[in-house]
Design an enzyme around this catalytic site. Sequence first.
Site, PDB file in Angstrom:
ATOM      1  N   ASP A 125      -8.401 -15.225  -8.206  1.00 37.40           N
ATOM      2  CA  ASP A 125      -6.808 -14.766  -8.806  1.00 37.40           C
ATOM      3  C   ASP A 125      -8.138 -15.855 -10.148  1.00 37.40           C
ATOM      4  O   ASP A 125      -8.133 -16.677  -9.976  1.00 37.40           O
ATOM      5  CB  ASP A 125      -5.315 -15.241  -8.192  1.00 37.40           C
ATOM      6  CG  ASP A 125      -4.230 -14.738  -9.258  1.00 37.40           C
ATOM      7  OD1 ASP A 125      -4.553 -13.781 -10.158  1.00 37.40           O
ATOM      8  OD2 ASP A 125      -3.670 -14.335  -8.711  1.00 37.40           O
ATOM      9  N   GLU A 175       5.462 -14.250 -12.672  1.00 33.05           N
ATOM     10  CA  GLU A 175       5.226 -15.251 -11.835  1.00 33.05           C
ATOM     11  C   GLU A 175       6.583 -16.370 -11.584  1.00 33.05           C
ATOM     12  O   GLU A 175       7.403 -16.022 -12.151  1.00 33.05           O
ATOM     13  CB  GLU A 175       3.680 -15.502 -12.869  1.00 33.05           C
ATOM     14  CG  GLU A 175       2.995 -14.720 -12.195  1.00 33.05           C
ATOM     15  CD  GLU A 175       1.352 -14.698 -12.603  1.00 33.05           C
ATOM     16  OE1 GLU A 175       1.030 -15.688 -12.325  1.00 33.05           O
ATOM     17  OE2 GLU A 175       1.097 -13.706 -13.023  1.00 33.05           O
TER      18      GLU A 175
HETATM   19  C1  BGC Z   1      -2.442 -13.550 -18.240  1.00 35.05           C
HETATM   20  C2  BGC Z   1      -1.769 -12.859 -16.921  1.00 35.05           C
HETATM   21  C3  BGC Z   1      -2.010 -13.903 -15.695  1.00 35.05           C
HETATM   22  C4  BGC Z   1      -1.417 -16.053 -15.873  1.00 35.05           C
HETATM   23  C5  BGC Z   1      -2.047 -16.520 -14.850  1.00 35.05           C
HETATM   24  C6  BGC Z   1      -1.867 -14.990 -18.879  1.00 35.05           C
HETATM   25  O1  BGC Z   1      -1.598 -15.594 -19.458  1.00 35.05           O
HETATM   26  O2  BGC Z   1      -2.138 -12.914 -19.206  1.00 35.05           O
HETATM   27  O3  BGC Z   1      -2.467 -11.962 -16.973  1.00 35.05           O
HETATM   28  O4  BGC Z   1      -1.195 -13.727 -14.681  1.00 35.05           O
HETATM   29  O5  BGC Z   1      -1.823 -15.784 -17.644  1.00 35.05           O
HETATM   30  O6  BGC Z   1      -1.658 -17.460 -15.521  1.00 35.05           O
HETATM   31  C1  BGC Z   2      -1.617 -12.849 -11.266  1.00 37.66           C
HETATM   32  C2  BGC Z   2      -2.069 -11.871 -10.673  1.00 37.66           C
HETATM   33  C3  BGC Z   2      -2.929 -10.482 -11.405  1.00 37.66           C
HETATM   34  C4  BGC Z   2      -3.731 -11.305 -12.519  1.00 37.66           C
HETATM   35  C5  BGC Z   2      -4.246 -10.818 -13.328  1.00 37.66           C
HETATM   36  C6  BGC Z   2      -2.860 -13.817 -12.179  1.00 37.66           C
HETATM   37  O1  BGC Z   2      -2.114 -14.292 -12.527  1.00 37.66           O
HETATM   38  O2  BGC Z   2      -1.143 -13.317  -9.946  1.00 37.66           O
HETATM   39  O3  BGC Z   2      -1.666 -11.314  -9.707  1.00 37.66           O
HETATM   40  O4  BGC Z   2      -3.299  -9.473 -11.340  1.00 37.66           O
HETATM   41  O5  BGC Z   2      -3.326 -12.629 -13.298  1.00 37.66           O
HETATM   42  O6  BGC Z   2      -3.793 -10.555 -14.368  1.00 37.66           O
END
Ligand code: BGC
Ligand code: BGC
Length: 614
Positions: A293, A504
């Site tokens: 991830d 998230e």
């Molecule tokens: C990104 C996301 C990612 C997240 C993780 C964001 O800045 O755009 O895609 O899942 O950070 O913390």
């Molecule tokens: C998320 C994932 C996601 C990735 C890419 C991460 O922060 O946990 O689910 O696929 O970002 O955007």
Amino acid sequence: MMKRSRLFMIGSLTLAIGACTKPPQTAVQKAEALLAQMTLDEKIGQMTQVDSEALTGREQDIAKYFLGSVLSGGGSNPSKGSSSQAWKDMVAKLDAIALQTRLRVPLVYGIDAVHGHNNVDGATIFPHNIGLGATRDPEAVERAARVTAEEVAGTGIDWTFAPCVAVVRDERWGRSYESFGEDPGLVSTMGAAAVRGLQGVDLAAPSSVLSCTKHFLGDGGTTGGKDQGDTRADTATLRKLYLPPYEAAIKAGTQSIMVSYSSWNGMKMHARHDLITGLLKDELKFRGFVVSDWAAIDQISPDYKTCIEQSINAGIDMVMIPHALAAPPPDAPPGTAKLNTYSDFIGDLKELVAEGKVPTSRIDDAVRRILRVKFELGLFDARKGSPELFAAIGSPEHRAIARDCVRKSLVLLQNRNRILPISKQAKRIGLTDKGANNLNVQCGGWTLDWQNFNGLTLKGATTILAAVKAAVSPQTQVVYSPDGTGLAACDVVLAIVGEDPYAEFKGDRQDLNLDAPDLQAIATARQSGTPVVAVLISGRPLVIDALLASCDGVLAAWLPGSEGRGVADVLFGDAKPTGKLPCSWPRSMAQIPVNAGDANYDPLFPCGFGLSYE
Ligand code: BGC
Ligand code: BGC
């Protein structure tokens, strides 16, 4: 469709494996032959996945480092906007750079198309998984995934980080809506349906995309519902609750799996050889590749080289590295640690191989898996998509499929005095509050942006307000009042209440009570004695005792997406409610976590509950 010349490559492959050997036929043979030609730099490049935003202004790094994959994380939209054309152009441009390399290995391009092709303005946006779980209809889920695949492929993208097969056990978790529900059997059925829909019958078809089943393992079971937290469970429980969806997804053919940020019993999943190699690859015989991830390996240790050593040796094949610059952004709080970049990763991994700390056999296993999947996807022949698929993004046919999913996802929780369905001939219908005319609320997180806060306009989408107006007779007056005032003399008021968008960890909540302004608007509307129907737009169950007391009807609509008409279909009786709760509905915060099978199970509504019309 742009055909690539394969002559150069096949020619050199034949040379490499000797004049007497037959040219490779299967994806396995082709991957093996290509691997045999690769230098260590080229191999490590295949294992490196960089975010598109990090590559802005340094796109040639794709060729310089032989990058195997680019992703666009939430909000990493093309600089020219989020239209389907801008996406298609960006992906084609980046892939063309990969094809400048000696071996012309195409990129596999990843995106979070988690409820439709949700980064594209004008795409069809489906309900988030929690709503799809409520449909209890795997065929509907498969159709939704098929449409998603076609729209993703339409922009030349070949890989989506979906389905999320988290089994949500605690609704305080900010990712609850990405889960199909609390029951491992339900999640398995729906996850497998999504894999089938995304990958189609033939992965090489122009409309098939690679699925990525995530997040392995136990992401929905962290203590307190804390995102990226710790799942404390014995092995038997871990396997019983969280493993079945992976077994089902592998059986359905999923070819990539993403590891979870979370830990199991205090140890980060990204460092767990026992689960990634032992369980997933050796025991379950998963043949695809494992991706990390977003900057997740960085959490293993303060020393990045240790993070790389442990994660690659644990069995991770491709590493998602979002950052290009080591320096934290100028506005970062003082003391913010240095960010690890893709050049750090590449340099350190090379050293680890030279030092014998990461065996070459491990590198070869990773690259072999990645290349095989690229061959199976047909990427060496052409990028995904076709003019027809591009033209069909957000088409009426696709939207009809999403509308059907919305209809089936709605769960009727209360219907006093048979307030629902509402007559289309009603004289005056009131609508109140934030979700009525607000696509951000209606779609939730991961819609054109990661968190999706405000001001979302989405080409072709229908708000619930617009859908109600379209459903009723021309004589019916529809009055919209965000604060509930001025709704006297209505036959009924629809209160579209619930949660503001989040994604998230930003959605982790200790308090799932309705917002005070929501309750106030309902109280105001009721002052005139008008019956109220609450339509709850939320990514999870909320605490709703006050709502049940003050409203005659309560309909859980989850995060329905772009097709507000599906909600109107049920409100006005064009479709009967058939949705069943995919998770238990708690009475209070104190009762969370509550799941079917608990001792003294006594939720407000049990998992599986749902009323209908006579
Ligand atoms: C990104 C996301 C990612 C997240 C993780 C964001 O800045 O755009 O895609 O899942 O950070 O913390
Ligand atoms: C998320 C994932 C996601 C990735 C890419 C991460 O922060 O946990 O689910 O696929 O970002 O955007």
